[in-house]
Motif scaffolding. Structure first.
Motif, PDB file in Angstrom:
ATOM      1  N   ARG A 192     -37.301 -12.195 -26.798  1.00  0.00           N
ATOM      2  CA  ARG A 192     -36.679 -11.518 -27.409  1.00  0.00           C
ATOM      3  C   ARG A 192     -35.919 -10.328 -27.896  1.00  0.00           C
ATOM      4  O   ARG A 192     -36.691  -9.404 -28.390  1.00  0.00           O
ATOM      5  CB  ARG A 192     -37.036 -12.333 -29.192  1.00  0.00           C
ATOM      6  N   ALA A 193     -34.647 -10.404 -27.721  1.00  0.00           N
ATOM      7  CA  ALA A 193     -34.455  -8.469 -27.758  1.00  0.00           C
ATOM      8  C   ALA A 193     -34.352  -8.074 -29.401  1.00  0.00           C
ATOM      9  O   ALA A 193     -34.155  -8.671 -30.325  1.00  0.00           O
ATOM     10  CB  ALA A 193     -32.957  -8.633 -27.299  1.00  0.00           C
TER      11      ALA A 193
ATOM     12  N   HIS B 193     -21.427 -16.214 -27.480  1.00  0.00           N
ATOM     13  CA  HIS B 193     -21.943 -14.955 -27.076  1.00  0.00           C
ATOM     14  C   HIS B 193     -20.789 -14.365 -28.691  1.00  0.00           C
ATOM     15  O   HIS B 193     -19.470 -14.464 -28.098  1.00  0.00           O
ATOM     16  CB  HIS B 193     -21.661 -14.430 -25.753  1.00  0.00           C
TER      17      HIS B 193
ATOM     18  N   GLY C  62     -22.900 -10.045 -26.207  1.00  0.00           N
ATOM     19  CA  GLY C  62     -24.267 -10.290 -27.005  1.00  0.00           C
ATOM     20  C   GLY C  62     -23.945 -11.985 -27.346  1.00  0.00           C
ATOM     21  O   GLY C  62     -23.688 -12.356 -27.865  1.00  0.00           O
TER      22      GLY C  62
ATOM     23  N   ARG D 291     -25.177 -14.791 -30.078  1.00  0.00           N
ATOM     24  CA  ARG D 291     -24.128 -15.381 -31.210  1.00  0.00           C
ATOM     25  C   ARG D 291     -24.816 -16.506 -31.832  1.00  0.00           C
ATOM     26  O   ARG D 291     -25.045 -17.539 -30.817  1.00  0.00           O
ATOM     27  CB  ARG D 291     -23.275 -15.805 -31.437  1.00  0.00           C
TER      28      ARG D 291
ATOM     29  N   HIS E 105     -27.652  -8.618 -30.927  1.00  0.00           N
ATOM     30  CA  HIS E 105     -28.516  -9.335 -30.531  1.00  0.00           C
ATOM     31  C   HIS E 105     -28.384 -10.576 -31.299  1.00  0.00           C
ATOM     32  O   HIS E 105     -29.027 -11.613 -31.188  1.00  0.00           O
ATOM     33  CB  HIS E 105     -29.191  -9.074 -29.997  1.00  0.00           C
ATOM     34  N   SER E 106     -28.084 -10.716 -32.360  1.00  0.00           N
ATOM     35  CA  SER E 106     -28.306 -11.316 -33.966  1.00  0.00           C
ATOM     36  C   SER E 106     -26.971 -11.922 -34.845  1.00  0.00           C
ATOM     37  O   SER E 106     -26.814 -10.345 -35.345  1.00  0.00           O
ATOM     38  CB  SER E 106     -29.119 -12.012 -33.980  1.00  0.00           C
TER      39      SER E 106
END
Length: 595
Positions: free
Chosen positions: A79-80, A109, A176, A178, A204-205
């Motif tokens: 996980r980033a 995304h 990214g 989502r 990233h989230s």
């Protein structure tokens, strides 16, 4: 510490006697001392070297064990991470009472750009404008050439849009991951669920946080990492909600109403089985809040909970019930209804002349304003106010949607005799449809106050205060049933389901004060089946007009009542209710047969 001298006196004296050189004795002692020091240093170095070897061995063993553990486990996508605090993107599902999904998360995304890495910014702007019509090509190109290092372009993308952007082939356009909130049933139960938006977000989230409805009220519970795998179960029945909304929408359009609300509630424990507010919206694409005009005209406005109105003659059931409970009357007691009735400088009239007297039952079936005023004069304003408070009409309901806290009933500052009289027949006190549902549940369930809830209750209902006796509740069930059998709600009759209730038509208030002459709120409040009431039903129509005849008809008997009958006809089988025995029609000379 005692040191050995390098030139011991006794040996020096013997050496001189024998003619030896005393310096040799000193040299021998110095050499012996150095040898002892050397041996100690060697032992200390050997100990340190041993400790170092042991430390290296322990480190290599630790690395080897860790590598063996990793080699023996399933591979997992790393996980980033982002700088700063962690972002909680996950959110628990919301399901109906039968486990059908009402709200869930979907992986999608976001689209962002690094303009400094772009190879062909004009082409990127041109192609993005083709994919996303809401984007302006010139504005995009200006942003791409402004020198910015980072630009958000779109928070959520469909899989088709991701592929289309990918096909542009521009290295400066990036995606990214989502998690977005998805409402698979669209508008269904929109006002119950409310909606969400993105909160704190990184590449990233992004947080998904509630903005209205139950999503906002129970936001912490839905985002609790320990409860993510436990769906929040509501009391709503999705099938009943769909049928209720369909019939109510058709009735609203047929009767030219500007809005409508409907509630179906369990009469015994307060669970809300269905709650509809029209017009509604799609929480997947929640519209913005209105910045002007009447907030009630917005589809975001929850008419079932936020809508606080004068309710009209549906309120007459409460002075009748209180009069019975206090022993002042019984269902057959005759009450003076000669009109008009003078109260100070005000005159109270009935819709038509009902004669010099009516029984308490007929005060309800014929909806006599004068009759309920006579009853409340016997009861008194103080006892009336206390009774309505016990029923919940003077406080917020506490239903688990964020809008409920703002729906405080409007009551007179001074509870005078004239206010007491007008409140008895539905004017002077404004409350919501959910207040009305809770009040009618108390009248028909044996007299117990209920707390409306949108959450499915586990186990028995909590202990409730008894507001009226079981005997009074039995009497009220029979009176409300008579309103449908031979009163103003005849068109609500559904054979086999023993519906009972009361109609109410209230002149609509102007924002500047006073009342409109041609605009009303039409309501029906009732329960079924009346031999053992299980459900309370509320129907409210805003400014309905029935135009099938030569004159426009606005009263609840012509508007809310037939809609109620059709709703009950549609939802009763879905609730698992079997119709009671209905007397068969008399045989005729013609018999219908089917081949």
């Amino acid at each position: 510490m005692i040191r050995t001298p390098l030139r011991p006196l006794a040996r020096i004296l013997r050496a001189r006697e024998t003619g030896e050189n005393p310096d040799v004795i000193e040299a021998d002692n110095l050499r012996a001392r150095h040898e002892v020091l050397r041996d100690k240093a060697r032992k200390r170095a050997e100990g340190r070297l041993l400790l170092l070897v042991m430390a290296f061995c322990a480190a290599f063993m630790t690395v080897g064990i860790r590598m063996a553990v990793l080699a023996g486990t399933e591979p997992e996508e790393p996980r980033a991470s982002v700088a700063g605090k962690g972002i909680q993107a996950q959110r628990a599902d919301i399901v109906d009472r039968n486990g059908h999904v009402l709200a869930t998360n979907m992986v999608t995304h976001a689209l962002y750009s690094h303009p400094r890495d772009m190879v062909d910014a004009p082409r990127a702007a041109r192609e993005l404008a083709k994919i996303f019509p809401e984007m302006d090509e010139e504005k995009l190109l200006k942003q791409f050439t402004s020198g910015s290092a980072f630009l958000w372009l779109k928070r959520t993308l469909s899989p088709e849009q991701v592929q289309a952007v990918h096909d542009i082939g521009e290295p400066g356009l990036l995606f990214g991951p989502r998690e977005m909130r998805l409402y698979p049933n669209g508008k269904l139960a929109a006002h119950v669920l409310g909606g969400t938006r993105f909160g704190d977000e990184g590449v990233h989230s992004a947080e998904v946080i509630g903005v209205a409805g139950i999503e906002k009220t129970l936001d912490e519970r839905l985002r609790d990492p320990a409860l993510l795998d436990q769906p929040l179960q509501l009391s709503i029945d999705l099938s009943v909600q769909a049928a209720f909304a369909e019939v109510l929408h058709a009735g609203m359009k047929l009767l030219n109403a500007k809005g409508a609300a409907g509630i179906l509630m369990d009469a015994k424990n307060g669970e809300i089985i269905s709650m509809v507010s029209l017009p509604d919206f799609d929480p997947n694409n929640r519209p913005p809040l209105p910045v002007s005009g009447d907030p009630a005209d917005s589809p975001l406005f929850n008419r079932a909970i936020q809508g606080v109105y004068e309710l009209g003659s549906v309120m007459k059931a409460f002075p009748v019930a209180q009069s019975l409970e206090l022993g002042l009357t019984n269902p057959n007691t005759m009450i003076n209804t000669q009109g008009p009735m003078q109260l100070g400088r005000f005159r109270i009239r009935d819709f038509r002349n009902y004669g010099p007297a009516l029984s308490v039952t007929d005060i309800m079936t014929k909806s006599s304003n004068i009759g309920t005023t006579r009853l409340i004069q016997q009861i008194g304003a103080t006892r009336q106010q206390a009774f309505l408070k016990e029923l919940g009409f003077l406080d917020v309901t506490g239903v688990e949607v964020s809008e409920a806290g703002r729906a405080r009933p409007l009551v007179p500052k001074r509870w005078s005799d004239i206010h007491s009289a007008t409140i008895s027949y539905g004017h002077g006190l404004s409350a919501s449809a959910i207040h009305l549902a809770a009040g009618y549940a108390t009248l028909v369930n044996g007299g117990y106050a209920v707390q409306p809830t949108l959450l499915k209750r586990e186990g028995p209902a909590p202990q409730m205060a008894q507001v009226i006796s079981a005997r009074t509740s039995d009497q009220m069930r029979e009176i409300l049933r008579q309103v449908v059998v031979r009163g103003s709600a005849k068109m609500a009759e559904v054979p086999g389901y023993l519906l009972g209730g009361k109609t109410g038509t209230a002149d609509k208030q102007k924002p500047t004060g006073g009342y409109y002459k041609d605009k009303v709120m039409a309501n029906f409040a009732g329960a079924f089946p009346m031999d053992d009431p299980r459900y309370v039903i509320i129907i409210s129509l805003d400014e309905p007009v029935e135009t099938s005849g030569t004159i426009a008809r606005r009263t609840a008997g012509w508007t809310a009542v037939p809609v109620t009958g059709e709703v009950v006809r549609r939802i009763a089988p879905l609730l698992g209710l079997r119709p009671a025995e209905v007397e068969a029609p008399a045989p005729t000379a013609v018999t219908a047969v089917r081949n």
